[in-house]
Design a protein around this motif. Structure first.
Motif, mmCIF file in Angstrom:
data_model
loop_
_atom_site.group_PDB
_atom_site.id
_atom_site.type_symbol
_atom_site.label_atom_id
_atom_site.label_comp_id
_atom_site.label_asym_id
_atom_site.label_seq_id
_atom_site.Cartn_x
_atom_site.Cartn_y
_atom_site.Cartn_z
ATOM 1 N N MET A 186 13.286 97.162 -6.666
ATOM 2 C CA MET A 186 14.196 96.140 -6.149
ATOM 3 C C MET A 186 14.283 95.006 -7.157
ATOM 4 S SD MET A 186 13.756 94.254 -2.509
ATOM 5 C CE MET A 186 14.308 95.270 -1.184
ATOM 6 N N ASN A 187 15.392 94.285 -7.118
ATOM 7 C CA ASN A 187 15.563 93.136 -7.991
ATOM 8 C C ASN A 187 14.698 91.979 -7.493
ATOM 9 O OD1 ASN A 187 17.113 93.177 -10.277
ATOM 10 N ND2 ASN A 187 18.597 91.728 -9.476
ATOM 11 N N GLU A 188 13.963 91.339 -8.414
ATOM 12 C CA GLU A 188 13.137 90.189 -8.036
ATOM 13 C C GLU A 188 13.459 88.997 -8.913
ATOM 14 O OE1 GLU A 188 8.860 90.624 -7.683
ATOM 15 O OE2 GLU A 188 9.102 92.527 -6.621
ATOM 16 N N VAL A 205 16.321 84.372 -14.014
ATOM 17 C CA VAL A 205 15.957 85.724 -14.431
ATOM 18 C C VAL A 205 15.737 86.585 -13.184
ATOM 19 C CG1 VAL A 205 14.239 87.135 -15.639
ATOM 20 C CG2 VAL A 205 14.900 84.912 -16.582
ATOM 21 N N ASN A 206 16.450 87.691 -13.122
ATOM 22 C CA ASN A 206 16.274 88.659 -12.032
ATOM 23 C C ASN A 206 16.165 90.038 -12.648
ATOM 24 O OD1 ASN A 206 16.789 87.205 -9.261
ATOM 25 N ND2 ASN A 206 18.269 86.383 -10.720
ATOM 26 N N HIS A 246 -0.588 86.937 -12.893
ATOM 27 C CA HIS A 246 0.554 87.742 -13.349
ATOM 28 C C HIS A 246 1.869 87.195 -12.800
ATOM 29 C CE1 HIS A 246 -1.913 90.796 -15.104
ATOM 30 N NE2 HIS A 246 -2.609 90.929 -13.997
ATOM 31 N N THR A 247 2.952 87.480 -13.520
ATOM 32 C CA THR A 247 4.284 87.237 -12.978
ATOM 33 C C THR A 247 5.011 88.579 -12.970
ATOM 34 O OG1 THR A 247 5.366 86.869 -15.103
ATOM 35 C CG2 THR A 247 4.358 84.940 -14.034
ATOM 36 N N PHE A 248 6.177 88.621 -12.343
ATOM 37 C CA PHE A 248 6.880 89.915 -12.255
ATOM 38 C C PHE A 248 7.350 90.404 -13.625
ATOM 39 C CE2 PHE A 248 11.512 89.331 -12.661
ATOM 40 C CZ PHE A 248 11.668 87.960 -12.523
ATOM 41 N N ILE A 249 7.401 89.499 -14.609
ATOM 42 C CA ILE A 249 7.778 89.893 -15.971
ATOM 43 C C ILE A 249 6.769 90.917 -16.531
ATOM 44 C CG2 ILE A 249 8.138 89.027 -18.347
ATOM 45 C CD1 ILE A 249 10.318 88.174 -16.306
#
Ligand code: ZN
Length: 183
Positions: free
Chosen positions: A94-96, A104-105, A148-151
């Motif tokens: 899914m897009n976050e 940024v998505n 952590h980040t989603f990157i």
């Protein structure tokens, strides 16, 4: 009180956060400030490191989705010292986005079902199963507590492609509707 949100590139987002106990000073005020800050920035989740505190606390509010998803009417969830003890179900992509990484998505793949042990805002312990969008948001916020980040979870080629955007955030050279704090 609305606080500035720590932006991508600030070292605090890379720290593994520490647990707190029930005596943590002014916990109620801290949580109220976190909800205010999240609402102001129109986010669905906010973790303590995003306001500069390396502690294991996050807040979630899914009420803004309740027009399409009535089960989220008035939905607020505070997690203190959470531990994801099980991840299962399908891998869902899914897009976050993230309040610390404005503009940024990207697609992120996560498990659809998790079991979490956590304390609520009154320091009552729970062990609960979450699925679907709730599980996604909790895993996103939980990542923040782990540094952590989603990157970190996106495709490396995509990461390369958005390098320029990320560098602009690191330098604070972006337009953002809420106040951010760079390194
Ligand atoms: Zn985030």
């Amino acid at each position: 009180m609305i606080l500035p949100i720590v932006a991508y590139g600030n070292g605090i987002l890379r720290k593994k956060c520490e647990e707190i106990d029930a005596d943590y000073p002014e916990l109620k005020k801290l949580l109220a400030d976190m909800y205010d800050t999240m609402h102001h920035a129109e986010g669905v989740g906010l973790a303590a490191p995003q306001i500069g505190l390396p502690i294991r606390v996050f807040v979630i509010d899914l009420d803004c989705l309740s027009e399409d998803e009535p089960q989220f009417k008035g939905y607020q969830l505070t997690m203190i010292n959470p531990e994801i003890i099980e991840r299962s179900g399908d891998d869902v992509t899914m897009n976050e986005g993230c309040l610390s990484i404005p503009g940024v998505n990207e697609s992120v793949t996560r498990k659809d079902k998790i079991v979490v042990n956590y304390f609520d805002e009154n320091f009552v312990e729970h062990e609960k199963t979450f699925e679907g969008f709730e599980a996604r948001v909790i895993q996103h916020e939980y990542d923040h507590l782990e540094g952590h980040t989603f990157i970190d979870r996106i495709n490396p080629i995509r990461r390369q492609m958005i390098r320029g955007k990320l560098n602009s955030i690191i330098k604070g050279k972006i337009a953002c509707r809420y106040k951010i704090k760079t390194a």
